[in-house]
Write an enzyme that holds these catalytic residues in place. Structure first.
Site, PDB file in Angstrom:
ATOM      1  N   CYS A   1      12.855  -4.363   7.047  1.00 43.51           N
ATOM      2  CA  CYS A   1      12.354  -3.975   5.725  1.00 43.51           C
ATOM      3  C   CYS A   1      13.506  -3.618   4.794  1.00 43.51           C
ATOM      4  CB  CYS A   1      11.408  -2.786   5.856  1.00 43.51           C
ATOM      5  SG  CYS A   1      10.750  -2.225   4.265  1.00 43.51           S
TER       6      CYS A   1
ATOM      7  N   CYS B   1       5.398  -4.311   6.279  1.00 44.38           N
ATOM      8  CA  CYS B   1       4.840  -2.953   6.255  1.00 44.38           C
ATOM      9  C   CYS B   1       3.347  -3.017   6.591  1.00 44.38           C
ATOM     10  CB  CYS B   1       5.067  -2.324   4.885  1.00 44.38           C
ATOM     11  SG  CYS B   1       4.784  -0.549   4.838  1.00 44.38           S
TER      12      CYS B   1
ATOM     13  N   CYS C   1      10.014  -2.148  10.683  1.00 40.35           N
ATOM     14  CA  CYS C   1      10.876  -1.406   9.757  1.00 40.35           C
ATOM     15  C   CYS C   1      12.319  -1.905   9.762  1.00 40.35           C
ATOM     16  CB  CYS C   1      10.837   0.080  10.099  1.00 40.35           C
ATOM     17  SG  CYS C   1       9.194   0.820   9.915  1.00 40.35           S
TER      18      CYS C   1
ATOM     19  N   CYS D   1      12.984   4.927   3.072  1.00 37.07           N
ATOM     20  CA  CYS D   1      11.530   5.061   3.261  1.00 37.07           C
ATOM     21  C   CYS D   1      11.233   6.407   3.910  1.00 37.07           C
ATOM     22  CB  CYS D   1      11.007   3.923   4.132  1.00 37.07           C
ATOM     23  SG  CYS D   1       9.261   4.100   4.570  1.00 37.07           S
TER      24      CYS D   1
ATOM     25  N   GLU E   1      -6.519 -15.284  -6.027  1.00 31.96           N
ATOM     26  CA  GLU E   1      -6.574 -13.821  -5.979  1.00 31.96           C
ATOM     27  C   GLU E   1      -7.967 -13.334  -5.576  1.00 31.96           C
ATOM     28  OE1 GLU E   1      -4.233 -11.430  -6.310  1.00 31.96           O
ATOM     29  OE2 GLU E   1      -2.775 -13.056  -6.303  1.00 31.96           O
TER      30      GLU E   1
END
Length: 342
Positions: free
Chosen positions: A199, A189, A196, A205, A34
């Site tokens: 997605c 995204c 899209c 959206c 991370e």
């Protein structure tokens, strides 16, 4: 809300990223990834991550290591404050929690170099803790899906996004959900040309329905980027060694080895004598180049020089290095670029 999370979890399990080396229920390995992945591409981290774990297989190894060794392995990843905080955090976890990260994200967020979103990711992946993440990719996904106006860096907008992120949390499957948010922002995204059609959130959206994908998130107000310049001295001695000096522990390239800097070539000889106790002869300067930081641009002029005096160095932070030793030390990317030319 539950429909959002269920769609995302199903999509992640079928189309998300799997088999990454840090996708394990091990808080040390998750935390390390991370921190490395902050402002760094996955492909780059895939190169650094195994070498780091090979050198520091446990958090106890990392906590006990000299900071110079950590910075040397981090060299090239940039944003070196991350490496210094990584070292401090390892020591804190060893001292405060006997080498085991707590499962409470609020406690994890108090550790050096870990913010609220990163703490949530660490505990979600390691312990299944139900906590919301909100990194840059997630802000983009939520901003577009909910049609939230305003620059996400503004506190009021960020608070609205946190409220939404918390409201969307599923009751189960937090690991797949959290990974799905990351994967969706990184692979579908995207900032430019989002795909899209693939997605799972495209049906509701708000950005897609209004054809506003390029407008959301609202861009950060532009400011003029400051420009600075410096001359970096490449001083060699009779043995062909290069002079490096360790930078202060805080600030740009804090704790790394770097080339001595002067404001101009005209001042190079005087400063080398005053600061380092060296008499030098200058060779023709190498071509200048620009290094871009987050908040400014730095024009660097590499200035080769030869030390014609053998006096002891005045500056205790300065040291002679063989070129191979210098390249293996913790040095910033532009210094590595200069020394590679040498």
């Amino acid at each position: 809300m539950s429909d959002f999370s269920s769609r995302l979890i199903a999509w992640q399990r079928e189309h998300g990223r799997h088999g990454l080396p840090w996708q394990v229920a091990d808080a040390y390995k998750v935390w390390l990834s991370e921190i490395m992945l902050q402002q760094t591409q996955v492909t780059t981290v895939l190169d650094y991550y195994p070498r780091f774990l090979d050198k520091f297989p446990t958090i106890f190894d990392l906590a006990a290591a000299p900071l110079d060794d950590v910075l040397a392995l981090w060299s090239g990843l940039g944003y070196y404050t991350r490496a210094r905080n990584l070292h401090k955090c390892a020591q804190a976890v060893v001292e405060q929690y006997n080498g085991r990260f707590p499962s409470d994200p609020a406690l994890v967020a108090e550790l050096p170099g870990i913010g609220r979103s990163t703490a949530a990711a660490i505990t979600a992946f390691s312990y299944g803790t139900r906590a919301a993440i909100l990194d840059g990719n997630v802000k983009r996904v939520l901003t577009r899906w909910a049609g939230i106006e305003g620059y996400p860096g503004v506190k009021a907008v960020e608070n609205k996004l946190w409220d939404l992120a918390n409201a969307l949390l599923p009751e189960a499957g937090i690991e797949a959900y959290t990974q799905g948010l990351m994967d969706l922002g990184a692979t579908v995204c995207t900032p430019k040309k989002p795909t899209c059609l693939t997605c799972p959130m495209s049906s509701d959206c708000q950005a897609r329905l209004a054809n506003r994908q390029s407008e959301l998130p609202t861009p950060k107000p532009k400011k003029a980027v400051p420009e600075k310049s410096t001359v970096m001295l490449i001083i060699r001695n009779d043995a062909g060694q290069i002079l490096l000096e360790k930078r202060p522990p805080s600030g740009i390239w804090g704790g790394l080895w770097s080339l001595p800097e002067v404001e101009s070539t005209l001042a190079a000889s005087d400063i080398a004598a005053q600061k380092l106790g060296l008499k030098i002869e200058l060779d023709p300067a190498l071509p200048e180049f620009v290094h871009v930081f987050t908040h400014y641009k730095l024009t660097i002029t590499p200035q080769p020089a030869f030390a014609i005096s053998a006096n002891a160095l005045h500056e205790s932070a300065a040291q002679w290095f063989d070129i191979d030793e210098a390249l293996a030390a913790g040095i910033p990317t532009p210094i590595r670029k200069i020394l590679s030319r040498v």
